[in-house]
Design an enzyme around this catalytic site. Structure first.
Site, PDB file in Angstrom:
ATOM      1  N   GLY A  20      12.524  10.182  46.049  1.00 29.68           N
ATOM      2  CA  GLY A  20      13.854  10.474  47.238  1.00 29.68           C
ATOM      3  C   GLY A  20      14.253  11.058  47.865  1.00 29.68           C
ATOM      4  NE  ARG A  24      11.243  15.971  44.197  1.00 25.49           N
ATOM      5  CZ  ARG A  24      12.542  15.936  43.064  1.00 25.49           C
ATOM      6  NH1 ARG A  24      12.055  14.533  42.916  1.00 25.49           N
ATOM      7  NH2 ARG A  24      13.162  16.252  42.998  1.00 25.49           N
ATOM      8  N   GLY A  88       9.474  10.205  41.203  1.00 23.82           N
ATOM      9  CA  GLY A  88      11.222  10.840  40.670  1.00 23.82           C
ATOM     10  C   GLY A  88      11.257  11.648  39.333  1.00 23.82           C
ATOM     11  CG  ASP A 203      19.288  15.169  34.526  1.00 26.60           C
ATOM     12  OD1 ASP A 203      20.841  16.269  34.347  1.00 26.60           O
ATOM     13  OD2 ASP A 203      18.902  14.968  35.386  1.00 26.60           O
TER      14      ASP A 203
END
Length: 237
Positions: A20, A24, A88, A203
């Site tokens: 995304g 990166r 991702g 997360d």
């Protein structure tokens, strides 16, 4: 020449990684590619083509969310890309997942408007290409990288006003939540190309909410990227 990926046919390899984040994409090209060439910078959506272990490979940022990813995926297909592999991050939904774990998505629940609209709001199960899924599992084993395989969910919302939704998804066996895979799998099916998604758990969004450190995230993304490169280029010559 497409409107947003300002390149010509042949500028991209048949295999393309899709992070995304534009930074990166640049990092992947500069770290892993031999002789990378920038292929796109329109709207800051960086793209590059080079080789990895002698095989042609590209990387192209998609931005955040299914609407942005759909534009990029459609235009890459127009440019001749045949294998689209998302790399991702995600929010983990199962208590036995850990920060930095690698997930290979089998299916992606389309909790977004874009993938649903592409199939005229009819029931649809966006599904990864099995060859790429199998290849990713094999590539992970080659570097002794543990991997989880299963369903994920693609959401329109990063800041979800319904926190209980995470627990409901978790209770149905969904591994993680992210924002792009459902439309990638749907476009893969509609356009006859191969699509897959590899995710790093950045997360945990159920139970005690936790976030991975920047250093641990970089190391985990590097592990995922090596698996993705091997997977995407396995059919290249």
């Amino acid at each position: 020449m497409p409107i947003h990926v300002r390149a010509n046919p042949g500028d991209y390899a048949e295999a393309c990684l899709l992070p995304g984040d534009p930074l990166r994409a640049r990092y992947i090209a500069e770290t892993y590619f031999t002789d990378p060439v920038q292929t796109n910078a329109e709207r800051g959506m960086l793209g590059y083509t080079g080789t990895w272990e002698g095989k042609p490979i590209s990387v192209q940022a998609t931005g955040m969310g299914c609407p942005s990813a759909a534009i990029v995926a459609e235009e890459l297909v127009q440019l001749g890309v045949k294998r689209l592999v998302r790399v991702g991050t995600c929010g983990g939904l199962q208590p036995d997942l850990g920060l930095g774990d690698l997930i290979v998505a089998l299916t992606a629940i389309p909790a977004d408007g874009t993938a649903a609209k592409l199939v005229d709001l009819e029931p649809h199960c966006p599904t990864a290409d099995w060859g790429l899924v199998h290849g990713a599992v094999h590539a992970a084993k080659e570097i002794e990288q543990p991997v989880r395989v299963g369903p994920i969910v693609s959401s329109d919302l990063f800041y979800n006003p319904d926190p209980g939704q995470y627990e409901r998804w978790a209770g149905r066996g969904v591994l993680a939540v992210e924002m792009e895979a459902a439309v990638l799998f749907t476009i893969g099916a509609l356009r006859g190309v191969h699509a897959a998604t590899l995710l790093t758990v950045s997360d945990m969004v159920i139970g005690e909410k936790t976030r991975i450190s920047d250093e641990e995230l970089r190391a985990a993304v590097d592990r995922m990227t090596r698996v993705a490169l091997a997977t995407a280029t396995a059919q290249s010559h």
